[in-house]
Design a protein around this motif. Structure first.
Motif, mmCIF file in Angstrom:
data_model
loop_
_atom_site.group_PDB
_atom_site.id
_atom_site.type_symbol
_atom_site.label_atom_id
_atom_site.label_comp_id
_atom_site.label_asym_id
_atom_site.label_seq_id
_atom_site.Cartn_x
_atom_site.Cartn_y
_atom_site.Cartn_z
ATOM 1 N N GLU A 146 0.813 -1.205 0.000
ATOM 2 C CA GLU A 146 0.000 0.000 0.000
ATOM 3 C C GLU A 146 0.850 1.260 0.000
ATOM 4 O O GLU A 146 0.372 2.345 -0.324
ATOM 5 C CB GLU A 146 -0.938 0.012 1.220
ATOM 6 N N LEU A 147 2.147 1.136 0.346
ATOM 7 C CA LEU A 147 3.029 2.285 0.320
ATOM 8 C C LEU A 147 3.490 2.625 -1.095
ATOM 9 O O LEU A 147 4.160 3.612 -1.313
ATOM 10 C CB LEU A 147 4.261 2.022 1.202
ATOM 11 N N GLU A 148 3.120 1.805 -2.062
ATOM 12 C CA GLU A 148 3.550 2.026 -3.435
ATOM 13 C C GLU A 148 2.604 2.953 -4.192
ATOM 14 O O GLU A 148 2.631 3.026 -5.401
ATOM 15 C CB GLU A 148 3.657 0.688 -4.170
ATOM 16 N N GLN A 149 1.790 3.683 -3.481
ATOM 17 C CA GLN A 149 0.834 4.546 -4.142
ATOM 18 C C GLN A 149 1.503 5.715 -4.862
ATOM 19 O O GLN A 149 0.866 6.399 -5.636
ATOM 20 C CB GLN A 149 -0.176 5.064 -3.116
ATOM 21 N N PHE A 171 10.323 10.573 22.080
ATOM 22 C CA PHE A 171 9.514 10.662 20.872
ATOM 23 C C PHE A 171 10.343 11.152 19.688
ATOM 24 O O PHE A 171 10.179 10.689 18.560
ATOM 25 C CB PHE A 171 8.324 11.596 21.090
ATOM 26 N N LEU A 172 11.236 12.106 19.932
ATOM 27 C CA LEU A 172 12.089 12.620 18.865
ATOM 28 C C LEU A 172 12.996 11.522 18.307
ATOM 29 O O LEU A 172 13.220 11.436 17.098
ATOM 30 C CB LEU A 172 12.931 13.796 19.373
ATOM 31 N N ARG A 173 13.534 10.695 19.210
ATOM 32 C CA ARG A 173 14.370 9.577 18.755
ATOM 33 C C ARG A 173 13.553 8.597 17.924
ATOM 34 O O ARG A 173 14.017 8.067 16.908
ATOM 35 C CB ARG A 173 15.008 8.880 19.956
ATOM 36 N N ILE A 174 12.320 8.349 18.365
ATOM 37 C CA ILE A 174 11.452 7.433 17.633
ATOM 38 C C ILE A 174 11.121 7.990 16.248
ATOM 39 O O ILE A 174 11.163 7.286 15.239
ATOM 40 C CB ILE A 174 10.162 7.165 18.424
ATOM 41 N N LEU A 175 10.807 9.288 16.204
ATOM 42 C CA LEU A 175 10.499 9.923 14.923
ATOM 43 C C LEU A 175 11.684 9.884 13.972
ATOM 44 O O LEU A 175 11.530 9.676 12.761
ATOM 45 C CB LEU A 175 10.059 11.375 15.155
ATOM 46 N N GLN A 176 12.894 10.074 14.509
ATOM 47 C CA GLN A 176 14.077 10.010 13.670
ATOM 48 C C GLN A 176 14.253 8.616 13.081
ATOM 49 O O GLN A 176 14.580 8.465 11.900
ATOM 50 C CB GLN A 176 15.320 10.394 14.483
ATOM 51 N N ARG A 177 14.002 7.613 13.903
ATOM 52 C CA ARG A 177 14.125 6.244 13.412
ATOM 53 C C ARG A 177 13.062 5.956 12.344
ATOM 54 O O ARG A 177 13.351 5.322 11.323
ATOM 55 C CB ARG A 177 13.967 5.260 14.579
ATOM 56 N N GLU A 178 11.827 6.435 12.577
ATOM 57 C CA GLU A 178 10.770 6.247 11.582
ATOM 58 C C GLU A 178 11.122 6.943 10.270
ATOM 59 O O GLU A 178 10.913 6.395 9.180
ATOM 60 C CB GLU A 178 9.449 6.793 12.120
ATOM 61 N N GLU A 179 11.661 8.165 10.387
ATOM 62 C CA GLU A 179 12.019 8.920 9.193
ATOM 63 C C GLU A 179 13.112 8.212 8.405
ATOM 64 O O GLU A 179 13.036 8.091 7.178
ATOM 65 C CB GLU A 179 12.481 10.327 9.590
ATOM 66 N N GLU A 180 14.130 7.723 9.092
ATOM 67 C CA GLU A 180 15.223 7.025 8.422
ATOM 68 C C GLU A 180 14.715 5.768 7.719
ATOM 69 O O GLU A 180 15.126 5.467 6.590
ATOM 70 C CB GLU A 180 16.314 6.670 9.444
ATOM 71 N N GLU A 181 13.822 5.051 8.375
ATOM 72 C CA GLU A 181 13.279 3.831 7.773
ATOM 73 C C GLU A 181 12.419 4.162 6.558
ATOM 74 O O GLU A 181 12.484 3.479 5.535
ATOM 75 C CB GLU A 181 12.448 3.070 8.814
ATOM 76 N N HIS A 182 11.619 5.220 6.672
ATOM 77 C CA HIS A 182 10.751 5.604 5.556
ATOM 78 C C HIS A 182 11.577 6.076 4.359
ATOM 79 O O HIS A 182 11.273 5.736 3.206
ATOM 80 C CB HIS A 182 9.790 6.700 6.007
ATOM 81 N N VAL A 183 12.615 6.863 4.599
ATOM 82 C CA VAL A 183 13.488 7.321 3.524
ATOM 83 C C VAL A 183 14.154 6.122 2.845
ATOM 84 O O VAL A 183 14.259 6.062 1.608
ATOM 85 C CB VAL A 183 14.553 8.295 4.069
ATOM 86 N N LYS A 184 14.579 5.161 3.631
ATOM 87 C CA LYS A 184 15.209 3.959 3.085
ATOM 88 C C LYS A 184 14.242 3.212 2.166
ATOM 89 O O LYS A 184 14.627 2.755 1.077
ATOM 90 C CB LYS A 184 15.661 3.056 4.238
ATOM 91 N N GLN A 185 12.982 3.087 2.594
ATOM 92 C CA GLN A 185 11.990 2.402 1.774
ATOM 93 C C GLN A 185 11.777 3.124 0.443
ATOM 94 O O GLN A 185 11.727 2.498 -0.625
ATOM 95 C CB GLN A 185 10.659 2.314 2.525
ATOM 96 N N ILE A 186 11.655 4.447 0.504
ATOM 97 C CA ILE A 186 11.411 5.214 -0.717
ATOM 98 C C ILE A 186 12.589 5.109 -1.678
ATOM 99 O O ILE A 186 12.415 4.912 -2.889
ATOM 100 C CB ILE A 186 11.133 6.692 -0.367
ATOM 101 N N VAL A 187 13.824 5.222 -1.160
ATOM 102 C CA VAL A 187 15.014 5.114 -2.007
ATOM 103 C C VAL A 187 15.066 3.741 -2.681
ATOM 104 O O VAL A 187 15.345 3.625 -3.877
ATOM 105 C CB VAL A 187 16.285 5.358 -1.168
ATOM 106 N N GLN A 188 14.765 2.692 -1.928
ATOM 107 C CA GLN A 188 14.792 1.341 -2.487
ATOM 108 C C GLN A 188 13.756 1.169 -3.589
ATOM 109 O O GLN A 188 14.022 0.574 -4.633
ATOM 110 C CB GLN A 188 14.570 0.318 -1.376
#
Length: 277
Positions: free
Chosen positions: A35-38, A241-258
Motif C-alpha cells: 500500500e506504500l507504493e501509491q 519521541f524525537l528519537r522514535i520519529l528520527q528512526r521512523e524517518e530514516e526507515e521511511h526514507v530507506k523504503q522510498i530510495v529502495q
C-alpha cells in the motif's frame, strides 16, 4: 480446559494460537507493505496489464460486514469455506446458530509498544531507595513487521475484542484505543484499506470473503485519532519521541530510495529490451 468445555464456551470467549513466527529487526521491504507504493502514479501507464473481469467489486467487498445471513446461508458458506482451505483451520457451526473459526491478523505497527518491565528489573527497581513513588515502569520496543497471529474466535467476537486480546497476549499495556483493526484487500494491483468499526465481526468478514488472503486480510495498525497535546508530556518523554520519529524517518526514507531504485531498474530494463520505431 477439556475439548468439550472449550467448544461449549467458544461463542462466549475465544482462544489464540500462534500463527507465523516473529523475528527481531525489520523484515525486507521487497514484497511487504504494497500500500506504500501509491506514489507510482504512472506505473500503469508504463506497463499495462490486462485486468480480469471476474471478482467482486469494491462496493461488494465493503458490504461483506453488513450482510445478514440466514442459518442455511451460513451453513452453506461454512461448507464452501472448509472445502477451499488446505489446512486444519476449519470453521465449525454451533447449535445456537453461531460459528467459530480462525482469523489471521498481521501487525503493521510503525511505532513502539509498551510492556511491563522484566521481573528482575522490577524487583531491582523496588529495592532501589531512589525509586519514585507512583511511577509506572515500562519497556518500549518495536514489534517486527512480519509478526502475525492466528486467533480462534466466534462469529460474535467484535473487532474491539480482537484488539484487546492481541494486546493481552503480547502483554502490551498501551491503551487499546491507540490501535485499530483494518480490512486489507488486493485487487487489480491496487491495495485498499478500510478501518473496521468496534462492533464489526471479523470472522463474518473472513467467512464471506473466503480463505484467500488477497481477497481479504486483517491488519492491526495505529489508530490515528487526531492532534496530540504535546504539552501534556514530560521532557524525557518528548526526547524519546524525537528519537522514535528520527528512526521512523530514516526507515521511511530507506523504503522510498529502495523503491525508486527498483522502479528505475525496471524502466531501464524496459528501454533495453524495446526496439526503436
Amino acid at each position: 480446559m477439556s475439548g468439550g468445555e472449550e467448544h461449549g464456551a467458544a461463542h462466549n470467549s475465544f482462544e489464540m494460537t500462534w500463527g507465523s513466527t516473529t523475528s527481531s529487526g525489520y523484515c525486507s521491504q521487497e514484497d511487504s507493505d504494497p500500500e506504500l507504493e501509491q506514489y507510482f502514479t504512472a506505473r500503469t501507464s508504463f506497463i499495462r496489464k490486462p485486468r480480469p473481469d471476474k471478482g467482486p467489486s469494491r462496493d461488494d467487498q465493503i458490504e461483506w460486514g453488513k450482510q445478514e445471513l440466514s442459518p442455511s446461508e451460513i451453513e452453506q458458506k461454512v461448507k464452501e469455506y472448509n472445502a477451499q482451505i488446505d489446512s486444519n483451520l476449519f470453521m465449525a457451526l454451533n447449535k445456537d446458530g453461531s460459528y467459530t473459526g480462525f482469523i489471521k491478523v498481521q501487525f503493521k505497527l510503525v511505532r513502539p509498544v509498551s510492556v511491563p518491565p522484566a521481573r528482575k528489573a522490577a524487583a531491582a527497581a523496588g529495592q532501589d531507595g531512589r525509586r519514585t513513588v507512583g511511577v509506572k515502569r515500562r519497556t518500549s520496543f518495536y514489534l517486527p513487521k512480519d509478526t502475525a497471529k492466528h486467533l480462534h474466535i466466534s462469529s460474535r467476537t467484535k473487532a474491539r475484542e480482537v484488539i484487546e486480546a492481541l494486546l493481552k497476549k503480547f502483554t502490551v499495556v498501551d491503551n487499546p484505543r491507540k490501535f485499530a483493526l483494518f480490512e486489507r484487500i488486493e485487487r487489480h494491483d491496487q491495495v485498499y484499506l478500510r478501518k473496521l468499526s468496534d462492533e464489526e465481526r471479523p470472522l463474518q468478514l473472513r467467512l464471506c470473503a473466503g480463505p484467500c488472503e488477497k481477497a481479504l486480510s486483517l491488519v492491526l495498525k495505529e489508530n490515528e485519532t487526531g492532534e496530540v497535546n504535546w504539552d501534556a508530556f514530560t521532557m524525557p518523554e518528548l526526547q524519546n519521541f524525537l528519537r522514535i520519529l528520527q528512526r521512523e524517518e530514516e526507515e521511511h526514507v530507506k523504503q522510498i530510495v529502495q523503491r525508486y531504485a527498483r522502479a528505475r531498474d525496471k524502466m531501464r530494463e524496459a528501454l533495453a529490451s524495446s526496439t526503436p520505431g
